[in-house]
Enzyme design. Sequence first.
Site, PDB file in Angstrom:
ATOM      1  N   ASP A 195       0.830  -1.209   0.000  1.00 33.99           N
ATOM      2  CA  ASP A 195       0.000   0.000   0.000  1.00 33.99           C
ATOM      3  C   ASP A 195       0.869   1.266   0.000  1.00 33.99           C
ATOM      4  OD1 ASP A 195      -2.918   0.773   0.445  1.00 33.99           O
ATOM      5  OD2 ASP A 195      -1.935   1.932   2.017  1.00 33.99           O
TER       6      ASP A 195
ATOM      7  N   GLU B  19      15.064 -14.264   1.472  1.00 32.56           N
ATOM      8  CA  GLU B  19      15.350 -15.266   2.513  1.00 32.56           C
ATOM      9  C   GLU B  19      14.399 -16.451   2.374  1.00 32.56           C
ATOM     10  OE1 GLU B  19      14.751 -13.284   6.302  1.00 32.56           O
ATOM     11  OE2 GLU B  19      16.105 -11.644   5.718  1.00 32.56           O
TER      12      GLU B  19
HETATM   13  C1  NOJ Z   1      -4.391   2.952  -0.896  1.00 30.34           C
HETATM   14  C2  NOJ Z   1      -5.452   1.911  -0.808  1.00 30.34           C
HETATM   15  O1  NOJ Z   1      -5.606   1.283  -2.035  1.00 30.34           O
HETATM   16  C3  NOJ Z   1      -6.707   2.600  -0.315  1.00 30.34           C
HETATM   17  O2  NOJ Z   1      -7.833   1.767  -0.370  1.00 30.34           O
HETATM   18  C4  NOJ Z   1      -6.464   3.078   1.075  1.00 30.34           C
HETATM   19  O3  NOJ Z   1      -7.589   3.819   1.511  1.00 30.34           O
HETATM   20  C5  NOJ Z   1      -5.220   3.962   1.154  1.00 30.34           C
HETATM   21  N1  NOJ Z   1      -4.108   3.444   0.407  1.00 30.34           N
HETATM   22  C6  NOJ Z   1      -4.755   4.133   2.577  1.00 30.34           C
HETATM   23  O4  NOJ Z   1      -4.216   2.944   3.063  1.00 30.34           O
END
Ligand code: NOJ
Length: 521
Positions: free
Chosen positions: A190, A246
Amino acid sequence: MPWYHHTSIYQIYPRSFYDSNGDGIGDIQGIIQKLDYIKSIGYESIWCSPFFKSPQQDFGYDVSDYCDIAPEYGTLADAQQLIDETHRRGMKIVFDMVMNHTSVEHPWFKKDAAKQNDADYYIWRDKPNNWKSMTGGSGWQYSPERKQYYWASFLPFQPDLNYRNPEVKKAMLDNVRFWLRRGVDGFRLDIFNVIYKDSLLRDNPFSWKAIPDEKNPNGFFQQFKYTINQPESMAFAKELRNVCNEFGDRILLGEVSGNRKIIRKFSGEEKNDGLGLVFNFEMLRFKFKAKYFDELVRNIETDFPEPFMPVYVFSNHDRRRSIKRLKDDTQKAKLLHLFQLTVRGVPCMYYGEEIGMTDARIPFKKGLDPIAQKMKKYPRFIFDLAGETPNRDELRTPMQWNDSANAGFSSAGKTWLPVNKDFISVNVDAEQKNTGSLLNYIQHILKIRNSNEAFTKGSLELIPQKELPGNVLGYKRKYGPSEFTVLLNLSTKDKAVTLNAKTIQVPAISGVILSSNGKIQ
Ligand code: NOJ
């Protein structure tokens, strides 16, 4: 070539996929029950949006314990069973790691707010600098307890971790190892490109740009010079790759943003020694024109030549569904998927796209999505004009399995989000029975892809646009002696394509795959 360069990915949003226990919310046992379905379409890997312990303020993208499962989704034993059951079917499983931030409910944050950590786990300051968050407005949030401001790149309840504290890095890499040890095949990462911020917290320069976009994340009248795409983040990509090494070949798929040259740095600079795969979100706002796809592929082939591998993605849990951009035209959706599954790259498909699930219209003032809550002060028509939705609920509605109550998603009286009204005709059951359906088409193309290495591992050569009739896209895929030509007619008129003195008829809005011995599709 590592396996993750020739795989195909099906994205599951667990909350909306299948509810096995009748509480209106999808869960891990529900995913397990539907693995055979995903395998039957032909996808080789699944990526699950997060189901870790979380207060669910951002539906799992706000984690309070990386090594436990939110009770509404199941238990650690269920997660293990999901990993094992996926592997038993010869498929791979990708978890979603939110490394940049935690929830404010995470014990690390609570300790930091109480000043109980020796070194700060988060980024604190007495007075905010000028940094804006990715969702607009200052990203600095006040903690009355600590009497200081903490930095949050996304939403206020998602404080960013301080990776300049070695303890933080070690603790997070231990979380990563926790799942690798349990057999997870890797992670989607993310907002990985904001993981490091400028060490001196220098003010971002002014910019005239108001709205961030896929190629250029600057916006809100600010150049995100010190908050996005720092060189330390690219170095961290390599470190994470080494941690994965790893355990053998594991997938790391980065959610990053910026122009192609920048996002490529996350993949690996000169060789493929970084994440190995990154999303390129410019294509989420694709135009259904041969010229558009020709240019897209040409640019991608320039910036992600072998041994790099691009990712082709047209929908996800944050953005409009692809078929909505095609005005719900199933024939066009078939062509889009033919392209996605035959071009050189890893295809990543969002659940429901295979049956043509479209965005529901949900009043955004009532949106459960925290982005909808943040945006509700603006009139909706602004977003409509921009071709986007401010309410991600609309594209996260329950999977439509059949035409029974709740589209067969759940036996509950009420599902967490309403089922889209079109489920009576748009559902898995109906499409499995209809030979001309989008689902059967995608299954058919995946069969061709999976049985011909030219598509999964081969080179790609575009047929110059000037050699093709207007609004036709063409390319060749080659691997050893095997060679295919793909022709896509994106226009509403039938076209005749002449290649090597042979003429091929390509009907309006359709595509053909030709092998050296003739037409195979
Ligand atoms: C990107 C994710 O795809 C989204 O759904 C999320 O709200 C934000 N990052 C924050 O984690």
